[in-house]
Design an enzyme around this catalytic site. Structure first.
Site, PDB file in Angstrom:
ATOM      1  N   GLY A 358       0.665  -1.019  -0.049  1.00 14.32           N
ATOM      2  CA  GLY A 358      -0.321   0.368  -0.011  1.00 14.32           C
ATOM      3  C   GLY A 358       0.650   1.010   0.077  1.00 14.32           C
ATOM      4  N   GLY A 359       0.468   2.227   0.416  1.00 14.16           N
ATOM      5  CA  GLY A 359       0.962   3.939  -0.324  1.00 14.16           C
ATOM      6  C   GLY A 359       1.823   3.869   1.548  1.00 14.16           C
ATOM      7  N   LYS A 362       3.569  -2.411   3.580  1.00 10.11           N
ATOM      8  CA  LYS A 362       3.184  -3.868   3.234  1.00 10.11           C
ATOM      9  C   LYS A 362       1.849  -5.066   4.444  1.00 10.11           C
ATOM     10  CE  LYS A 362       7.853  -6.073   2.911  1.00 10.11           C
ATOM     11  NZ  LYS A 362       9.031  -6.661   3.016  1.00 10.11           N
ATOM     12  N   VAL A 363       1.124  -5.465   3.107  1.00 10.08           N
ATOM     13  CA  VAL A 363       0.144  -5.476   3.697  1.00 10.08           C
ATOM     14  C   VAL A 363      -0.326  -7.252   3.606  1.00 10.08           C
ATOM     15  CG1 VAL A 363      -3.177  -5.593   3.411  1.00 10.08           C
ATOM     16  CG2 VAL A 363      -1.222  -3.435   2.842  1.00 10.08           C
ATOM     17  N   ASP A 474      -6.415  10.675   0.926  1.00 10.03           N
ATOM     18  CA  ASP A 474      -5.805   9.495  -0.154  1.00 10.03           C
ATOM     19  C   ASP A 474      -6.675   8.765  -1.057  1.00 10.03           C
ATOM     20  OD1 ASP A 474      -3.899   8.354  -1.590  1.00 10.03           O
ATOM     21  OD2 ASP A 474      -2.731   7.315   0.051  1.00 10.03           O
TER      22      ASP A 474
END
Ligand SMILES: *[C@@H]1O[C@H](CO)[C@@H](O)[C@H](O)[C@H]1NC(C)=O
Ligand SMILES: *[C@@H]1O[C@H](CO)[C@@H](O)[C@H](O)[C@H]1NC(C)=O
Ligand SMILES: *[C@@H]1O[C@H](CO)[C@@H](O)[C@H](O)[C@H]1NC(C)=O
Ligand SMILES: *[C@@H]1O[C@H](CO)[C@@H](O)[C@H](O)[C@H]1NC(C)=O
Ligand SMILES: *[C@@H]1O[C@H](CO)[C@@H](O)[C@H](O)[C@H]1NC(C)=O
Length: 674
Positions: A358-359, A362-363, A474
């Protein structure tokens, strides 16, 4: 012989004086330390009297509450006039937060009709009230709060304040914690800041003068009562008090916890209470005088006991039905996960479980070991410790945001400077995968339209329907997630704030994603609901056109999506831009509506952009769309801001955050260092 009656007489006199004494106890008492046996203090919740003679209202456990009240009710009103009596109290306290600098949540000196306050909630409610009885006059509650967390919903002024509360958690009057040093011949009266959660002992005095109807609060780190109060508030407490009331302390912890201690307490009706001499009170740090050896031995023993206990507890909870979650746990917000549990859930943060970057980090996909719930785990490395601290104190607020079009934050965990957030797992991933990449399945127009409306309604909630305005900052296709029924859910709200802190204040770092950034953001750096609307406009056009707002590989005139769409609309050929993947299967009226709303939202000037509420009404057809001034609009629209950046286009794909040190005319620097 004569000795015996004399002896008996002595006992009788003693008994009589004792009973007179205990009768007068009801409007006056004095404790320099609390001995465990006969103290007349009623404890409940997590409150205990430690062997040192100190009341500990709460321990380091999350979301517990603790009450300590004088057991006997006290007459607070004159029977003939029914007017509230004056009272005076002083007490010595210390707050030792679990993490230095981060307190949770504070405590309150309390006068209430009940000594158990069984309806009180933990966290921001300090064990006093709950969401349903806030402000109700039937509470008959008087409290002076010593609050170490800033709760926006209660208009708290900061995270270190003292406030007077009547029947409510919103203070009638509050002040940052401080104290006056008394002047002498060569010294002036000075005001000094005081840190409530420093762990040192502080004495507080609360005096109510019923003839003048004034409450005064004083603080001092010493034993002498300052002549000037830091807080004085004029109110007649007669309607607040009942005939008899209980006096005591109420405290609670939230996601962050701290231990709240009371070392001594004196109280008097219709007169000034005796001031405590701090050096005569039991000391928190008395164990420092023990030998190091004993300490180590003690630690080792408690460590062993702890291990045995935790193993036992873990076993116990495994056996216990996990579904038993108390109502307040749900209401109070997200929960702090043990790191172990998340490590186990993600199989040690293995790459195999990686869902994406992701911005912010880590996911990973995870499965909670006990409940088998699927979760998404976002790991954010954070250089700035300060940003992290402030963010953690906001997690409670963010966790309370609940809407069918938002990804629910389930909890969090901190490991050194890493912040780990746990969200509901979204089966169908993010919207960008469907629009920009080779999709698993083509999204039909009806689905796209429904997703758009879902995102819009999530944004209305954040902007207008929640107690305080939340700016997403965002909004983009990558942050729109799709659940198992392809409902849109907006993720990552509030996260952008993490990057606000610890920066050089002279350079405003703009957070957001290139192509979704409203032009004024690059100038002012100040996000608004209107800059979210701008980003939403970009999202609408993407969903219709099936391409990113800036497409470096496209023809020059198609580089900036908004400009290209304006061009086509001017030529009366708007439908040419519709995503070819739809193969011409769509509702033309709806598509045109979405294009026009998208352009309205993408207006350069923020005054011309609609609010999210208006957007929803346009999309629902409840409000006619204003005429678009197709020819009046400056050629270039939102495109100007990117002109200078075209040569950098190779970076566009890999870098999605950038910072600007000034207006968009000055040199732009890309910051990819995430
Ligand atoms: C507690 O109550 C008893 C009897 O009511 C009284 O004798 C005693 O002085 C009280 N102690 C304190 C510390 O108030
Ligand atoms: C803290 O207090 C709570 C509430 O009574 C209790 O359940 C918990 O076991 C206590 N924790 C410790 C470490 O003493
Ligand atoms: C109650 O008020 C009356 C009338 O002002 C006064 O005479 C009496 O002393 C008061 N009682 C107490 C206990 O203060
Ligand atoms: C206040 O509390 C009382 C008693 O619990 C209840 O009957 C009443 O409806 C409440 N009032 C409001 C406005 O919530
Ligand atoms: C202050 O106290 C009064 C009760 O005397 C109450 O009606 C009022 O709403 C309170 N709150 C504020 C924020 O002033």
């Amino acid at each position: 012989m004569a000795n015996i009656p004399l002896y008996l007489l002595c006992i009788m006199v003693l008994l009589a004086s004792n009973s007179i004494h205990s009768h007068s106890q009801q409007d006056e008492f004095f404790y320099a330390g609390f001995n465990e046996a006969a103290t007349n203090i009623t404890l409940n919740g997590g409150a205990v009297i430690e062997h040192k003679g100190i009341i500990r209202l709460t321990n380091d456990t999350e979301r517990v509450l603790g009450h300590a009240f004088y057991s006997t009710p006290i007459h607070f009103k004159n029977k003939t006039t029914t007017k509230a009596f004056s009272f005076s109290t002083s007490f010595a306290f210390a707050i030792v937060p679990q993490y230095p600098k981060l307190g949770g949540h504070g405590f309150a000196f309390t006068i209430s009709p009940s000594k158990t306050l069984s309806n009180g909630y933990p966290s921001q409610y300090l064990g006093l009230l709950n969401p349903h009885d806030l402000g109700n006059f039937s509470n008959h509650l008087f409290a002076v709060e010593f609050d170490t967390v800033q709760d926006f919903e209660f208009n708290d002024i900061n995270d270190n304040h003292v406030g007077i509360n009547l029947n409510n958690m919103v203070s009638n009057k509050s002040v940052k914690a401080c104290f006056f040093t008394d002047g002498s011949e060569n010294k002036q009266v000075q005001i000094q800041d005081l840190n409530l959660k420093s762990g040192s002992v502080i004495q507080a005095w609360i005096d109510y003068d019923s003839s003048r109807s004034i409450i005064e609060v004083r603080l001092s780190p010493t034993s002498s009562k300052p002549s000037s109060p830091i807080l004085s508030y004029q109110v007649d407490l007669t309607p607040i008090f009942k005939e008899t009331m209980y006096v005591g302390f109420s405290s609670s912890t939230g996601l962050l916890s701290g231990s709240h201690y009371i070392m001594g307490w004196s109280f008097k009706i219709n007169g000034e209470s005796k001031t405590l001499s701090l050096k005569n009170l039991p000391s928190l740090s008395s164990h420092n005088t023990r030998t190091r050896k004993a300490l180590i031995l003690g630690l080792t023993i408690s460590f062993v006991i702890l291990i045995v206990l935790t193993t036992g507890l873990a076993f116990y909870f495994k056996m216990k039905n996990n579904d038993v979650i108390e109502a307040w746990e749900l209401e109070v917000g997200p929960h702090r996960f043990p790191y172990k549990e998340l490590k186990q859930a993600t199989r040690g943060f293995k790459d195999k479980n990686l869902l994406g970057f992701g911005g912010f980090g880590k996911v990973y996909k995870g499965v909670l070991p006990d409940s088998k719930t699927e979760i998404a785990v976002k790991q954010i490395s954070q250089e700035s410790r300060q940003g992290l601290q402030e963010f953690i104190s906001e997690i409670e607020t963010i966790g309370k945001l609940r809407h069918r079009n938002l990804v629910q934050l389930l909890g969090w965990c901190r490991k050194r400077n890493d912040l780990i957030l746990v969200y509901d797992f979204m089966e169908n991933g993010s919207l960008d995968k469907y629009i920009f990449e080779q999709p698993r399945a083509i999204l039909r127009w009806e689905e796209r339209f429904r997703i758009i409306k879902g995102v819009a309604s999530g944004l209305v909630y954040l902007h207008e329907e929640w107690e305080q305005t939340v700016i997403h900052r965002d909004v983009k296709a990558g942050n729109v997630l799709l659940d198992s029924e392809m409902n849109a859910r907006l993720g990552d709200f509030g996260l952008a704030k993490l990057y606000d802190h610890g920066e050089n204040p002279s350079t405003t770092r703009v957070v957001g994603t290139l192509g979704y950034l409203a032009p004024e953001l690059t100038r002012t750096g100040k996000p608004t609901t209107s800059s979210d609307v701008f980003a939403f406009g970009a999202l609408l056009l993407e969903v219709v056109c099936g391409r990113r707002p800036i497409e470096p590989k496209a023809l020059p005139e198609e580089l900036v999506l908004v400009d290209w769409v304006w061009d086509r609309l001017r030529l009366g050929a708007a439908l040419e831009i519709v995503d070819p993947k739809l193969a011409g299967v769509y509702d033309e009226v709806e598509v045109l509506l979405v294009i026009k709303v998208g352009l309205l939202c993408s207006e350069d000037s923020l005054e011309r952009r609609p609010t999210m509420k208006q957007v929803v009404r346009y999309l629902e057809g409840e409000l006619p769309l204003p005429e678009l001034d197709v020819f009046g609009v400056k050629k270039g629209g939102g495109g100007r801001q990117f002109e200078g950046m075209y040569p950098m286009s190779p970076f566009f794909e890999s870098v999605n955050t950038w910072s600007s040190t000034g207006g968009y005319d000055s040199s732009l620097s890309l910051s990819g260092g995430r």
